[in-house]
Design an enzyme around this catalytic site. Structure first.
Site, short mmCIF file in Angstrom:
data_model
loop_
_atom_site.label_atom_id
_atom_site.label_comp_id
_atom_site.label_asym_id
_atom_site.label_seq_id
_atom_site.Cartn_x
_atom_site.Cartn_y
_atom_site.Cartn_z
CD GLU A 71 -6.90 2.95 6.19
OE1 GLU A 71 -7.64 2.42 5.14
OE2 GLU A 71 -5.73 2.28 6.30
NE ARG A 100 -4.39 0.36 1.66
CZ ARG A 100 -5.32 0.45 0.82
NH1 ARG A 100 -5.56 1.79 0.66
NH2 ARG A 100 -6.45 -0.43 0.45
#
Lengths: 485, 778
Positions: free
Chosen positions: B732, B330
Site C-alpha cells: 500500500e 486508518r
C-alpha cells in the site's frame, strides 16, 4: 455466388461454420465453443483490451496482423482472416519473443490483462519496425493494466519489437497468405435464414439489393458501437449486414483538392491521408478509441451512427466535408453538417447506406486547429471536441467554419461564434469575450458524467481562444500540454 | 527522550548473505500469464451441468419494496431457478463485521441502486443475463441521500459512531493563534477496476458439503459466511483461491456476496453454479474507496511549523458498515502522515448514504488522511511564502517530536535522510528555480513541482488479524509443497514466500511448489490485506520450514555425527561435516527413519497493542517510508495536465525481491495518480452511478505514465524490527507517492495568485483544474 457458411483460418486449419447466430461474438466463440480460455473477458465493451486477439489479413499484397477486441467483434467479421490467440504464440516449448520479454522484464502481476497485452505486442512485433516509446504507448492504449503501471510492459515492447519479425508466423507468412487467398472467394456471404442472418455482400450492388429486401437490417461496419448493443444492451439484432466484404467500399482516394474516404475505410487506414491535411488531425486520430478500435471502426460508421460527440464529424464538418449516400441505384450528396438532424436521428433512409465522405484539403490561406478535451488522453470519449477552419488574410479572419462535438445533441457548427469571428482581427483583444458570449447563443450543453454544462461552455470558449492565439503566431509549445505541432 | 538509532547502523546488522531471497525472481506465474495458461476461476473447466447465476436489481436507490414480480424471469428460456431472500436457509447476511446490515438478497428494503434483490439461475450465462432484466420490482421510493453534504444535512444516524484522537487543548491553541489557517478539501472515491471481475464457482458435495472457488482476498471469511448463509457448520465449506486477477482491497469483503449466491444456487439446485458479474454490474454492486471531505484549521509558527491543528474527516461509507471502522480509523492514523502534530484533534464521522457500501482499497483510508495533511502543508507554504519542501521538512517527526497523535513513538525514522537523498537526486532546488522562471514567462502553461513523503503504518489495526499460518510438506524426491493463508492477487506474494522457503532449505526456487490457498489446509486466516501478506505468511512459512529443517538437521547429525546446529542446507544439498548429500536424498532417508517431513507454521506479530477506547497504543510494528518528487505542467485555459517527471525513492527495508517491489511501487504510483487526477466516480441525484464501465471511468493508460519516471529503492534502511529477512511491506505505501503530483498541480495553480490556496479538489481532472483557475483569476 452466395456462400452459406463462414470460413476462417485458425491454428493451421480452415474452420467452416454454418450454424452461427448473427450476433455471436468472437470472444464467446473462443471461450465457450472452442475452449480457448487464454483470451479473457475484462469489460465486454471493447475498453480494456483483455480479450485482444490478432486477425491476420492480406492487405496490399502483404500479410498483416491487427489487434481486435474479441468481445465486440462479431464472429462473422473474421470471415477470411487468420485468428491468432495467445495460446498460439509459443513455438514448441519456446515462448514468443514478446512473451519472453514480458517475463524477463516483469511485465505481468495479476496476469489477467497479460494475454491481451501479449497479443497487442504480437501485432506490433509483426508490424516489423523499431518501435519508439510513443508508438508503443499508442499501440497499447487499448489495453488496461491495473497492476504494473505499464513501465515494464512498455520496456518489454521496446526490447522485443525492434525490427523485422523473425518468428514462426513471419517464417510461414507466404504460406499463410496463400491459405488466406483460397478463402478470398468474392462470394456474397449469407449465414442463416431470411429471419435471422449474418450477411456480408461482396459488392455494392449486392449490398443495395440486400438492403432493399431487408431495410430493417442492422448495418455493421466495425461493430465498435453495435458490439455494445449486443453485449451490454442485450439487444436482439436478427439481421446483420456487414459491410466488410463490399469490394472497393474501403477505398481512400487522395486527390489534389480533397480526400475521399470510403465508408468502410477504418480509422487506421485513413490515418495517413487525414494527417496530410493537418497535423492536428493526426493527433485527433491517434486519440480516437484505441488501436483495436481503429483497426475495426470506420469513418463511415462513425458518421452514420450519429454520436452527439462524434470523434471525427466535428473536424470533418469544419473542413467542409460532403457525405455520399446510396439507396438502390440512387446516389445523393449532403453537406456533412446537414446529415445530423437531432439526437439519435440522421438523414439516412432505411436501406440507405453511406458510401463515402469527401474531405476538402486546406487552401493556401487556410489554417486548421482541432482539440479534444477528455479526462484521459488516450481512448476516452470527448467531453468537448472543437474544430476550426479559418481563412486568414493578414490579421483578418476572412472566413471560418467552427464545429463542436459534445455541446449539443449532434455535432454542430457554432453559427453565432462564426459570425463574431468572420471579418474580425486576430489581434482584437475584445474578441475572446465576444466569442464566449456567442457560444452561449449557439449551445446549451448538458451536464453528464464527462463534464458539467458550465465547463463545456467555458472550455469551448477556451479552445477558440487557444486557436486564435496559435493562429496569431504563438507556438504550440507555449499553448498545449499535448499534441504539439 | 530516546535517541533515534542510525538507520545505516541497523542495516549493517541485517544483511546475512542470502541466495534465493533478495533476488529479483520473476513472478511464479509469469510464464503462465504470458501464455494464457494461468487459470482464473472462469477458465476452470466447468463441471458437467454447471448453472450460471446473475443478480437482478431494482431501479430505485432507496425505498421499501412493494412487490416483486418474477413470473417473466421464471418463464424465460433456460431459467432453472430464481432465488430470493426466502431461499436462504441460514442467515441472510454477508456483513464482514457481523453487523447484520448486508443482506445477500434484499430483505424488503432497497439500500442502494444496484442492490441485488433476486438472482437468476440458468443453463447459460447469457440466458441468466437476459432473464435478470425481466424482473418487475415495485418500490415505494424515497429520495436517496447520495453525497457527503447530503448525509451531513440528513440528520440520520451515521453507520458507526464518531471517533477522535485528541492531544492537548486544540481549540484554546487555535483561538490564541495570531493567525489561523483553514481550509476544506474534497477527495473522490475510486473504483478498484481489478481486470478480473467478481467470480465464484460453487460445487456441491455429499452431505451438505460445498466447495467454492472464489476470487477473494479473504477465503476464511468466504468460508464462514457461505456456511452462515447455508446454515451449515464452517467445516462443511471449503473456500479455495488459486489467484485473483487483481484485488486491491475490492475482494477483501466484497467477494463474499457472490460466493454466497453461487453457493446458494448450488444448494438449491444441487448442481454446480457459477456467478461471474458483468463489468457494469460489478462496478454498480461492489464498494469503492471512500470519498472524503476534510475540514481543517491550523496554527503555525512563522517558520511553517504546525503548533496546533484540528481536522474533521467526513467519510462516505455508503449504506452499511462493511470495513468502514478500520478504514476510517486508518485515515485518522495517517492524518499526520510524516509530521509531528503537537496539539491536535483528529475527528472522524462515518456517514451513511444510500449508495453502495464503500470498502477496502489499497491504503485503506490512509491515502485520504495523507492527502488531507499534505494539503495543509501546501497551504502553510502558500501562506508563509516558504518553499513547500521546507515546510514539510520543518514539520517532520524528529528528536523530541516523535509521538504520534495516537501515542505510538516513531522509531527508526529514516525520512530526513531519505528526503535529503531524493532532494539531491531529483535536483529539486534547481528545478524550483527553473519552474519559477518558466511560469514568469508563460501566460497559458504553468508548471509546478512537489516533493512529498509517505510514512505508512504496517500491521492490521484490528490486532487479532495479525496472525498467519502455513503448511509445508517435503516429499521424498525433495520437492517442496508450500501452502499458506495468503492469497495471490498479482502482488508477488507467492514467489516471495517461496523464496523464503527455498532459502530455509537451501534449494533452488523451482523446487518449491506454491499451491492454491484453501481453508482446508490453513484455517482461520486473516485477509491478504494491509500490506501484510509477506510479513505474516512469509514468517509463518519460515517457521514451518525451519521446523522441518530442524528435524532434518537432527536426523543428519544423529546419522553422520556432529552438531545439529552445524548442519548446513545449501545449493540443494545438506552438508554435515564431510558429508554432502542431495536434499532429496536426505528427505528420503529421513522418511525411512520415520521423521516427519510436514509441518505447519504459525506467526503472530509481536509488540503491537491498541487500546481503541483510549486511543492509545502501538498499533504498528513499524513504518514503511518513501518520497516522490513530481513535476507537472497545466494548461490554464483548459485545465489539461501533463506529468513531466517523477522521481521516487522508496523504503522496502532489505527487499525480499527487488523486481516485485519495484513493480508494487510503480503500479501503486500509477494507481494513486489515477485516483488523484483522472478517475472520477459520478453519481447522479437519484443515487445511480453513472460511471459504471471503463468507457466512462478512466483508469490510467500507458501514455499517462510519465516518460521520465525514475524509481529507486532506498538502500541501507533495512528493518530494525524482526521481520521476514528484514524486509518491509510494500503493497500500500506507494499508493500515496503520487500525492506529489496533486501537490505539484496545486503549486502550478498557486503561481496564478500568490498567497492564495487554490481550491483544488481531487481528482484533479481538467474540469477541476480549470475550475480552480477560474476561482483564482476570475
Amino acid at each position: 455466388m452466395v456462400r452459406k457458411h463462414l470460413h476462417f483460418f485458425r491454428k493451421g486449419r480452415i474452420v467452416h461454420l454454418s450454424d452461427v447466430g448473427p450476433t455471436r461474438t468472437l470472444l464467446d466463440h473462443l471461450r465457450l465453443a472452442e475452449g480457448s480460455i487464454g483470451t479473457k473477458e475484462g469489460c465486454n465493451e471493447g475498453d480494456c483490451g483483455a480479450c485482444t486477439v490478432a486477425l491476420g489479413r492480406v492487405r496490399d499484397g502483404r500479410l498483416v496482423y491487427e489487434p481486435v477486441n474479441a468481445c465486440i467483434q462479431l464472429l462473422g467479421m473474421v470471415d477470411g482472416a487468420e485468428v491468432v490467440t495467445v495460446e498460439d504464440l509459443a513455438d514448441g516449448g519456446a515462448l514468443h519473443p514478446v512473451q519472453r520479454a514480458m517475463v524477463d522484464l516483469h511485465g505481468s502481476q495479476c496476469g489477467f490483462c497479460t494475454p491481451g497485452f501479449v497479443m497487442s505486442l504480437f501485432t506490433l512485433y509483426q508490424a516489423g519496425r523499431a518501435a519508439d516509446r510513443d508508438t508503443v504507448c499508442d499501440w497499447i492504449a487499448g489495453n488496461l493494466c491495473r497492476c504494473t503501471g505499464y513501465r515494464p510492459i512498455v520496456d518489454a515492447a521496446l526490447a522485443s519489437c525492434a525490427g523485422a519479425p523473425a518468428d514462426a508466423f513471419a517464417l510461414r507468412a507466404a504460406d499463410t497468405a496463400a491459405r488466406l487467398a483460397t478463402l478470398s472467394d468474392g462470394a456474397d456471404l449469407f449465414v442463416g435464414d431470411e429471419a435471422r442472418f449474418f450477411a456480408a455482400p461482396a459488392s455494392l450492388d449486392a449490398l443495395c439489393r440486400l438492403l432493399a429486401e431487408h431495410p430493417d437490417a442492422t448495418i455493421v461496419a466495425g461493430a465498435t458501437d453495435v458490439g455494445l448493443w449486443v453485449t451490454k444492451q442485450l439487444r436482439d439484432l436478427p439481421k446483420i449486414v456487414w459491410l466488410g466484404r463490399v469490394a472497393g467500399l474501403d477505398a481512400i482516394e487522395e486527390a489534389a483538392a480533397f480526400i475521399r474516404i470510403g465508408a468502410t475505410a477504418t480509422y487506421d487506414a485513413a490515418a495517413s491521408a487525414v494527417a496530410g491535411i493537418d497535423p492536428d488531425l493526426a493527433t485527433l486520430w491517434r486519440r480516437i478509441g484505441s488501436k483495436q478500435v481503429r483497426v475495426s471502426g470506420t469513418v463511415g460508421g462513425n458518421i452514420a451512427n450519429g454520436s452527439p460527440i462524434g470523434d471525427t464529424p466535428p473536424a470533418l464538418i469544419a473542413l467542409g466535408a460532403t457525405l455520399e449516400l446510396r439507396k438502390g441505384q440512387t446516389i445523393r450528396r449532403v453537406p456533412l453538417e446537414d446529415f445530423f438532424l437531432a439526437y439519435g436521428r440522421q438523414d439516412r433512409a432505411p436501406g440507405e447506406v453511406v458510401v463515402a465522405v469527401d474531405v476538402p484539403r486546406l487552401g493556401p490561406a487556410d489554417v486548421f486547429r482541432c482539440y479534444k478535451i477528455s479526462k484521459r488522453f488516450d481512448q476516452d470519449i470527448s467531453a468537448v471536441m472543437a474544430a476550426i477552419r479559418m481563412t486568414v488574410d493578414g490579421d483578418r479572419i476572412a472566413g471560418v467554419r467552427l464545429a463542436f462535438g459534445g455541446m449539443a445533441g449532434v455535432p454542430k457548427r457554432a453559427a453565432a461564434v462564426e459570425a463574431v469571428l468572420t471579418g474580425a482581427s486576430l489581434g482584437d483583444p475584445a474578441l475572446t469575450r465576444a466569442v464566449r458570449a456567442a457560444l452561449g447563443q449557439d449551445f446549451q450543453p448538458l451536464d453528464d458524467m464527462r463534464a458539467s454544462a458550465a465547463y463545456r461552455l467555458d472550455v469551448a470558449g477556451s479552445l477558440v481562444e487557444k486557436a486564435l492565439i496559435e493562429v496569431a503566431g504563438t507556438p504550440t509549445s507555449a499553448t498545449r500540454v499535448f499534441g504539439l505541432r | 527522550m530516546r535517541p533515534l538509532p542510525d538507520p545505516v547502523d541497523t542495516a549493517a546488522a541485517v544483511t546475512p548473505p542470502l541466495k534465493v531471497a533478495r533476488r529479483p525472481a520473476a513472478h511464479d506465474s509469469a510464464e503462465k500469464h504470458v501464455a494464457g495458461a494461468a487459470f482464473y476461476i472462469d477458465d476452470v473447466r466447468e463441471p458437467a451441468g454447471t448453472l450460471h447465476v446473475v443478480p437482478g436489481y431494482a431501479k430505485a436507490a432507496r425505498g421499501t419494496i412493494v412487490s416483486v414480480d418474477l413470473a417473466a424471469v421464471r418463464a424465460a428460456p433456460g431459467v432453472v431457478a430464481v432465488l430470493t431472500k426466502d431461499d436462504v436457509p441460514g442467515l441472510n447476511d454477508v456483513s464482514p463485521a457481523h453487523s447484520h446490515d448486508e443482506p445477500v438478497l434484499a430483505d424488503g428494503i432497497i439500500r442502494f441502486h444496484g442492490q441485488p434483490v433476486f438472482a437468476v439461475v440458468a443453463e447459460t450465462r447469457e440466458a441468466a443475463r437476459r432473464a435478470a432484466r425481466l424482473g418487475l420490482i415495485e418500490v415505494a421510493e424515497e429520495t436517496p441521500v447520495v453525497t457527503i453534504d447530503e448525509a451531513l444535512a440528513s440528520g440520520r444516524d451515521d453507520v458507526l459512531p464518531p471517533y477522535q484522537f485528541v492531544r492537548g487543548d486544540v481549540e484554546a491553541d487555535l483561538a490564541a493563534a495570531p493567525e489561523l489557517l483553514a481550509g476544506s478539501i474534497r477527495i473522490g472515491g475510486q473504483e478498484h477496476f481489478y481486470l478480473e471481475g467478481q467470480v465464484a464457482l460453487a460445487t456441491p458435495g455429499e452431505g451438505g458439503e460445498i466447495t467454492v472457488l472464489t476470487s477473494t482476498q479473504h477465503p476464511t471469511e468466504v468460508q464462514h459466511l457461505v456456511a452462515q448463509v447455508l446454515g451449515q457448520p464452517a467445516a462443511y465449506v471449503v473456500a479455495e483461491v488459486r489467484r485473483m486477477g487483481g484485488g486491491f482491497g475490492g475482494k477483501e469483503s466484497q467477494a463474499t456476496q457472490w460466493a454466497a449466491l453461487a453457493a446458494l444456487a448450488a444448494h438449491v439446485t444441487g448442481r454446480p453454479a457459477k456467478l461471474r458479474l458483468d463489468r457494469d454490474d460489478d462496478m454498480m454492486m461492489t464498494g469503492k474507496r471512500h470519498d472524503f471531505r476534510i475540514d481543517w484549521r491550523a496554527a503555525v509558527e512563522p517558520d511553517g511549523r504546525l503548533t496546533a491543528i484540528a481536522m474533521d474527516q467526513y467519510a462516505r461509507c455508503g449504506h452499511s458498515r462493511d470495513l468502514s471502522l478500520g478504514i476510517c480509523d486508518r485515515a485518522m492514523f495517517h492524518a499526520d502522515n510524516a509530521y509531528f502534530l503537537p496539539v491536535v484533534r483528529i475527528a472522524s464521522r462515518r456517514l451513511r448514504t444510500d449508495t453502495v457500501s464503500n470498502t477496502a482499497f489499497r491504503g485503506f483510508g490512509g491515502p485520504q488522511g495523507v492527502v488531507g495533511i499534505e494539503r495543509v502543508m501546501d497551504a502553510i507554504a502558500i501562506a508563509t511564502g516558504r518553499d513547500p519542501l521546507d515546510v514539510r521538512l520543518a514539520n517532520l517527526y524528529g528528536a523530541g517530536r516523535d509521538v504520534t497523535p495516537y501515542g505510538q513513538t516513531v522509531e527508526h525514522n529514516i525520512l530526513p535522510k531519505l528526503i535529503a537523498e531524493l532532494e539531491a537526486t531529483s535536483d529539486y532546488r534547481a528545478r524550483v528555480a527553473a519552474i519559477d522562471a518558466f511560469n514568469a514567462e508563460s501566460p497559458i502553461l504553468k508548471k509546478g513541482i512537489a516533493l512529498t513523503p509517505v510514512k505508512f503504518g504496517i500491521s492490521f489495526t484490528l490486532i487479532h488479524l495479525n496472525q498467519a499460518g502455513a503448511l509445508v510438506h517435503v516429499y521424498l524426491d525433495g520437492s517442496i509443497h508450500l501452502n499458506h493463508g495468503g492469497t495471490e492477487m498479482g502482488q508477488g506474494l507467492f514467489v516471495k514466500v517461496a523464496q523464503v522457503v527455498a532459502e530455509v532449505f537451501g534449494v533452488a526456487l523451482d523446487q518449491v511448489r506454491v499451491t492454491a490457498t484453501t481453508t482446508a489446509k490453513v484455517p482461520n486466516t486473516a485477509p491478504t490485506a494491509a500490506s501484510s501478506g509477506t510479513d505474516l505468511n512469509g514468517m509463518a512459512a519460515k517457521i514451518a520450514a525451519e521446523t522441518i529443517r530442524g528435524r532434518l538437521a537432527a536426523f543428519v547429525a544423529e546419522t553422520w555425527g556432529g552438531d545439529p546446529e552445524a548442519v548446513r542446507f545449501e545449493d540443494g544439498h545438506v552438508v554435515a561435516g564431510n558429508e554432502r548429500v542431495r536434499f532429496g536424498e536426505v528427505a528420503r532417508l529421513a522418511n525411512l527413519a520415520r521423521v516427519s517431513l510436514s509441518s505447519s507454521g504459525f506467526y503472530a506479530t509481536p509488540k503491537i497493542h491498541w487500546d481503541r477506547a483510549n486511543a492509545t497504543g502501538r498499533p504498528f510494528l513499524y513504518f514503511a517510508y518513501g518520497a516522490a518528487c513530481s513535476e507537472v505542467t497545466i494548461d490554464t485555459l483548459t485545465g489539461e495536465m501533463r506529468v513531466d517527471r517523477v522521481d521516487v525513492l522508496h523504503d522496502c527495508g532489505a527487499s525480499l525481491n527487488p523486481a516485485i517491489d519495484i513493480g508494487q511501487i510503480e503500479g501503486g504510483f500509477v494507481q494513486g495518480m489515477g485516483w488523484l487526477t483522472a478517475e472520477e466516480l459520478v453519481f447522479d441525484s437519484q443515487g445511480r452511478l453513472r460511471t459504471h464501465a471503463p468507457s466512462t471511468y478512466k483508469i490510467p493508460t500507458a501514455t499517462d505514465v510519465p516518460v521520465d519516471f525514475r524509481v529507486a529503492l532506498y538502500e541501507g534502511g533495512g528493518n530494525p524490527e524482526d521481520t521476514i529477512f528484514k524486509s518491509k511491506a510494500v503493497g500500500e505505501p506507494p499508493l500515496m507517492l503520487p500525492v506529489s503530483v496533486f501537490s505539484a498541480i496545486t503549486r502550478a495553480l498557486a503561481s496564478l495568485k500568490p498567497g492564495v490556496v487554490p481550491p483544488l479538489d481531487a481528482p484533479a481532472t481538467p474540469e477541476a483544474i480549470r475550475r480552480a483557475v477560474l476561482a483564482l483569476t476570475g
